[in-house]
Every structure is written in C-alpha cells, then in structure tokens.
Design a protein around this motif. Structure first.
Motif, PDB file in Angstrom:
ATOM      1  N   ARG A 189      59.062  21.984  66.826  1.00  0.00           N
ATOM      2  CA  ARG A 189      57.740  21.520  66.357  1.00  0.00           C
ATOM      3  C   ARG A 189      57.888  20.123  65.731  1.00  0.00           C
ATOM      4  O   ARG A 189      57.914  19.977  64.512  1.00  0.00           O
ATOM      5  CB  ARG A 189      57.172  22.511  65.357  1.00  0.00           C
ATOM      6  CG  ARG A 189      57.137  23.953  65.875  1.00  0.00           C
ATOM      7  CD  ARG A 189      56.539  24.912  64.853  1.00  0.00           C
ATOM      8  NE  ARG A 189      57.007  24.621  63.512  1.00  0.00           N
ATOM      9  CZ  ARG A 189      56.242  24.733  62.414  1.00  0.00           C
ATOM     10  NH1 ARG A 189      54.996  25.122  62.520  1.00  0.00           N
ATOM     11  NH2 ARG A 189      56.738  24.470  61.227  1.00  0.00           N
ATOM     12  N   LYS A 191      55.898  17.518  65.458  1.00  0.00           N
ATOM     13  CA  LYS A 191      54.808  17.007  64.613  1.00  0.00           C
ATOM     14  C   LYS A 191      54.917  17.577  63.203  1.00  0.00           C
ATOM     15  O   LYS A 191      54.827  16.845  62.209  1.00  0.00           O
ATOM     16  CB  LYS A 191      53.457  17.386  65.239  1.00  0.00           C
ATOM     17  CG  LYS A 191      52.261  16.883  64.468  1.00  0.00           C
ATOM     18  CD  LYS A 191      50.965  17.279  65.159  1.00  0.00           C
ATOM     19  CE  LYS A 191      49.751  16.815  64.362  1.00  0.00           C
ATOM     20  NZ  LYS A 191      48.477  17.229  65.023  1.00  0.00           N
ATOM     21  N   GLU A 192      55.125  18.894  63.106  1.00  0.00           N
ATOM     22  CA  GLU A 192      55.248  19.528  61.800  1.00  0.00           C
ATOM     23  C   GLU A 192      56.512  19.068  61.085  1.00  0.00           C
ATOM     24  O   GLU A 192      56.535  18.917  59.864  1.00  0.00           O
ATOM     25  CB  GLU A 192      55.247  21.048  61.936  1.00  0.00           C
ATOM     26  CG  GLU A 192      53.920  21.642  62.381  1.00  0.00           C
ATOM     27  CD  GLU A 192      53.713  21.578  63.888  1.00  0.00           C
ATOM     28  OE1 GLU A 192      54.544  20.951  64.582  1.00  0.00           O
ATOM     29  OE2 GLU A 192      52.719  22.165  64.362  1.00  0.00           O
ATOM     30  N   ALA A 195      55.892  15.737  59.497  1.00  0.00           N
ATOM     31  CA  ALA A 195      55.083  15.888  58.282  1.00  0.00           C
ATOM     32  C   ALA A 195      55.933  16.421  57.134  1.00  0.00           C
ATOM     33  O   ALA A 195      55.812  15.973  55.983  1.00  0.00           O
ATOM     34  CB  ALA A 195      53.902  16.828  58.555  1.00  0.00           C
ATOM     35  N   PHE A 196      56.818  17.365  57.433  1.00  0.00           N
ATOM     36  CA  PHE A 196      57.693  17.924  56.396  1.00  0.00           C
ATOM     37  C   PHE A 196      58.605  16.850  55.819  1.00  0.00           C
ATOM     38  O   PHE A 196      58.767  16.734  54.599  1.00  0.00           O
ATOM     39  CB  PHE A 196      58.526  19.071  56.984  1.00  0.00           C
ATOM     40  CG  PHE A 196      59.559  19.610  56.043  1.00  0.00           C
ATOM     41  CD1 PHE A 196      59.228  20.580  55.105  1.00  0.00           C
ATOM     42  CD2 PHE A 196      60.874  19.145  56.081  1.00  0.00           C
ATOM     43  CE1 PHE A 196      60.180  21.076  54.220  1.00  0.00           C
ATOM     44  CE2 PHE A 196      61.827  19.631  55.209  1.00  0.00           C
ATOM     45  CZ  PHE A 196      61.484  20.595  54.276  1.00  0.00           C
ATOM     46  N   ARG A 245      61.472  24.517  60.803  1.00  0.00           N
ATOM     47  CA  ARG A 245      60.735  23.752  59.800  1.00  0.00           C
ATOM     48  C   ARG A 245      60.894  22.254  59.973  1.00  0.00           C
ATOM     49  O   ARG A 245      59.943  21.494  59.802  1.00  0.00           O
ATOM     50  CB  ARG A 245      61.209  24.179  58.409  1.00  0.00           C
ATOM     51  CG  ARG A 245      60.395  23.586  57.263  1.00  0.00           C
ATOM     52  CD  ARG A 245      60.861  24.121  55.927  1.00  0.00           C
ATOM     53  NE  ARG A 245      62.209  23.670  55.589  1.00  0.00           N
ATOM     54  CZ  ARG A 245      62.896  24.112  54.542  1.00  0.00           C
ATOM     55  NH1 ARG A 245      62.356  25.049  53.744  1.00  0.00           N
ATOM     56  NH2 ARG A 245      64.100  23.653  54.292  1.00  0.00           N
ATOM     57  N   GLN A 246      62.105  21.797  60.305  1.00  0.00           N
ATOM     58  CA  GLN A 246      62.347  20.358  60.321  1.00  0.00           C
ATOM     59  C   GLN A 246      63.120  19.881  61.547  1.00  0.00           C
ATOM     60  O   GLN A 246      63.596  18.754  61.581  1.00  0.00           O
ATOM     61  CB  GLN A 246      63.073  19.950  59.031  1.00  0.00           C
ATOM     62  CG  GLN A 246      64.384  20.675  58.789  1.00  0.00           C
ATOM     63  CD  GLN A 246      64.656  20.921  57.315  1.00  0.00           C
ATOM     64  OE1 GLN A 246      63.981  21.723  56.657  1.00  0.00           O
ATOM     65  NE2 GLN A 246      65.636  20.221  56.774  1.00  0.00           N
ATOM     66  N   LYS A 366      57.922  26.912  53.741  1.00  0.00           N
ATOM     67  CA  LYS A 366      57.771  25.481  54.007  1.00  0.00           C
ATOM     68  C   LYS A 366      58.243  24.618  52.841  1.00  0.00           C
ATOM     69  O   LYS A 366      58.400  23.405  52.982  1.00  0.00           O
ATOM     70  CB  LYS A 366      56.311  25.160  54.324  1.00  0.00           C
ATOM     71  CG  LYS A 366      55.820  25.777  55.631  1.00  0.00           C
ATOM     72  CD  LYS A 366      54.376  25.416  55.912  1.00  0.00           C
ATOM     73  CE  LYS A 366      53.873  26.067  57.198  1.00  0.00           C
ATOM     74  NZ  LYS A 366      52.447  25.750  57.463  1.00  0.00           N
TER      75      LYS A 366
END
Length: 399
Positions: A189, A191-192, A195-196, A245-246, A366
């Motif tokens: 992911r 995009k996420e 953001a993280f 997550r990253q 998160k």
C-alpha cells in the motif's frame, strides 16, 4: 497464426486444457513428433481459451490490434496503473496493459498479460471493466484469470504440438496448475505508506539503514532456505506489520518474524539453517505444542520462526518464558495466504491482513510503539499453563 506471424510471446495457461494435457502428457509429446492428430483438446465446447502474454518480451505491440481485426477478431484491451511504479511519485499512474480479450464468432481468446517483477516471478493484474466497456462483450464471470491479481514462479517452457497447432506450454504443467488456486497477490500500500512516513518521520540514521540492509539479507536467505526445503511460510508479527503499514522493515524491530503451519514442519529445518550460516539461538516448545525457533543472524539481527496450530474456529502460536517455563498462546482468526512482493522477493502474507495485524497489535496498529512486551502487550495473548520442570531440557534449548 496471429501470434506466430507477429512474434507475440505467448504460452498456454488455460487450466482445463493444461489439465487434460498433463493427464495425457506422453501422448502429447509423441504427437508433437508425428503427423497432426484429431482435435482432442481444443475442440471441447467452452467460452474461452487462456494464454499468457509475456509483455517484457513483446517488441511489436503497435499495429497488433489492426492486424487482429483484419483477421476478423473483435478485441478488447484493459489497462491499469503499473504497481511497480506506484512508489515513485513522478511515475505513479503510468498505465500498462493487463488483459486482452479477442473474440472470433462465439469463442474468445483471453491473453493474460504477465509482467516481470523483482524476484524473478511473473505477475498479472486484476481485470476491471471501465465505464465505457461493453459488459456483454463476453461472459466475463466465466474468466479463470483476472478476478484478482496473481503471481507465479517463472515457468520453464517447452514447445509441443497440440491438435496440430505448435505452441509453448509450461514444462511442468502440473506445477503450474498447483500454483493457480494459490496465486492471489496483494500489492504493497504505497499511498498509505507515504502518508505514514510523512506523519511519523522515517528513521534514516546509519544504525537504522544498516539494520534494514541486514534484515533484508536475512529474510532473503531464510526464504531461499525454506523454498529449497519445500516449506511454505509467511511474514508474521512485526515484519508483517512493517510490510503492510509502511512497505518496509521497521528499523527498531531488531528481528525478522516468519510464520509456518505446524503441519509443514520438517525435522531438517534446523540443520538447513545452520548449513546456511544461521546458528540456532533457541528452541522453545515441542512440535505438538508451542514450537518456536530462533536463529542468529549477523550483528544481533535475529530470525524468529513461529509455528501455527489450527483449532476449530481459530489459529494460534505459542511462546515460552525461559526463566519460568510459563507458556503463552497468541490467538488469530483463521486466515489464508496470498503473495506479495517484499525486499525484492515474492513472499506470502495473510490474505486477511488487517484481521491478522489487529489480532496481534489491536486497532491502533497505525501508531508506532517502540516499547513492546511480548508477554503482555499483544491483545491476543493469554496464559497457557507452564511446562513441567521435568521437560525443561527438552522444550527450552540453547537459551
């Protein structure tokens, strides 16, 4: 005629036909060396025949549609953004072809576009129809590829003659067919992850970069060792969290975590890792209860392998406190395995990723947490008794 005259690099992946070829493999190989036989494989009534198109080998896409249409085909092309470029801001959104469907009379050829990915495997995308496309062009629901993205080991190919037609097929059709039901792929992911990493500034110290490099090398070595043993595994615990997550390795995690179903355990796992240069750091539990292995990589980077046990309505892995012999159990909802790409290799993760991570880290996963007690921090941990002192030598080794 169309693919051979235009040098389109395709090979047969149609499950029904490959299954039939595989059952009659010797006969097909013999037929390849003799005169054309009757139509036994391709003449069975069906809506589609599926081929893989190796896009990285295709040099002459321009004009292909025109030639196909001149031969009487009606063709549909679906595209989407290239996930390999999604992590690069300047290239994100670049579209690539994913599926071609070419119809002639009542039959359609489904060309599944296979793209080369890091780790020497082939990937195909999800077939999504855009708003302007004719939903009645073919019975899309009957397609056997495209319901979700898929990943396959790069197959060796061989040329055979099937029903008088020369074509390429996987050298081991049975192996390809075994991969098919388990080929679903989940993309990182990006995009996420961006953001993280904007909210929680990434650790780019020398120590963090050195750890990431060593953890990557350790994971690649572990994957190679387990693949040679034929033992399937997946990213677990903090390694799975970092991927989801990253899209990377959590620099303060200090280890690499993998999961293996206990039924896939092999007695020579320990020896295989030792021969790969990873000495056993500790072994907790037994094969029948709470087995856990830990191997020592370079510079205190550890490889932890957790074995998972299946119950009626959940799965679990165990933990043991060496000082006291106390046992712990970590409960997970049942899950299946999907492929992803991580540190340049094709590797398994739980398909039900959020459920898996939330079981281990709660719904605040998160938010980075640098202080973690494996005996009390996970929301899915529960006491599981204590090992009898008479068994300590057996269940707690090399600690």
């Amino acid at each position: 005629m169309l693919t051979s005259s235009q040098n389109v690099p395709v090979f047969l992946i149609d499950p029904w036909i490959l299954e039939s070829i595989n059952k009659n493999f010797e006969q097909v190989k013999n037929a390849s060396q003799g005169p054309a036989s009757e139509c036994r494989f391709f003449c069975v009534p069906r809506d589609f025949t599926a081929f893989a198109l190796q896009y990285h080998l295709w040099k002459n896409e321009d004009g292909w549609f025109r030639i196909a249409e001149n031969m009487g085909f009606q063709c549909l092309k679906t595209e989407s953004k290239d996930p390999r470029l999604d992590g690069i801001d300047s290239l994100s959104g670049t579209e690539i072809p994913l599926h071609y469907i070419c119809k002639l009379a009542t039959h359609a050829i489904h060309l599944v576009v296979f793209h080369e990915r890091s780790g020497n495997y082939l990937w195909h995308g999800h077939l999504r129809l855009k708003g302007h496309m004719d939903r009645k062009f073919v019975p899309f629901r009957k397609l056997q590829f495209g319901r979700y993205p898929g990943a396959f080991d790069r197959p060796d190919l061989q040329q055979v003659t099937v029903d008088g037609v020369d074509m390429l097929i996987p050298k081991d059709p049975g192996r390809f067919l075994e991969e098919l039901p388990h080929s679903r792929f989940i993309e990182c992911r990006y995009k996420e992850a961006r953001a993280f990493l904007q909210q929680y500034i990434d650790d780019n110290t020398v120590e963090a970069m050195v750890f990431r490099k060593r953890a990557k090398e350790l994971l690649q070595l572990a994957a190679k060792t387990l693949k040679e043993l034929g033992v399937p595994f997946w990213l677990s615990s903090g390694t799975c969290l970092g991927w989801y997550r990253q899209c990377g390795i959590i620099p303060y995690s200090k280890d690499v975590d993998l999961g293996i179903f206990i039924q896939d355990y092999k007695p020579d796992i320990i020896l295989a890792f030792q021969e790969a240069g990873l000495p056993l750091k500790h072994k907790f539990g037994k094969v029948e209860d709470s087995l856990e292995l830990s191997f020592q990589g370079e510079n205190d980077v550890k490889l932890d392998i957790f074995f998972f046990y299946e119950e009626t309505d959940h799965m679990w892995n165990g933990g043991t406190q060496a000082r006291t012999g106390k046992k712990f159990k970590y409960l997970f909802p049942k899950f299946t395995l999907c492929w992803t790409e991580f540190v340049d290799i094709k590797v398994h993760v739980p398909c039900e990723t959020v459920d898996y991570i939330e079981a281990n880290y709660g719904n605040t996963w998160k938010i980075p947490v640098k202080t973690w007690d494996w005996k009390s921090s996970p929301p899915n941990v529960q006491p599981n008794g204590i090992w009898p002192i008479s068994e300590w030598d057996e269940v707690i080794q090399l600690y």
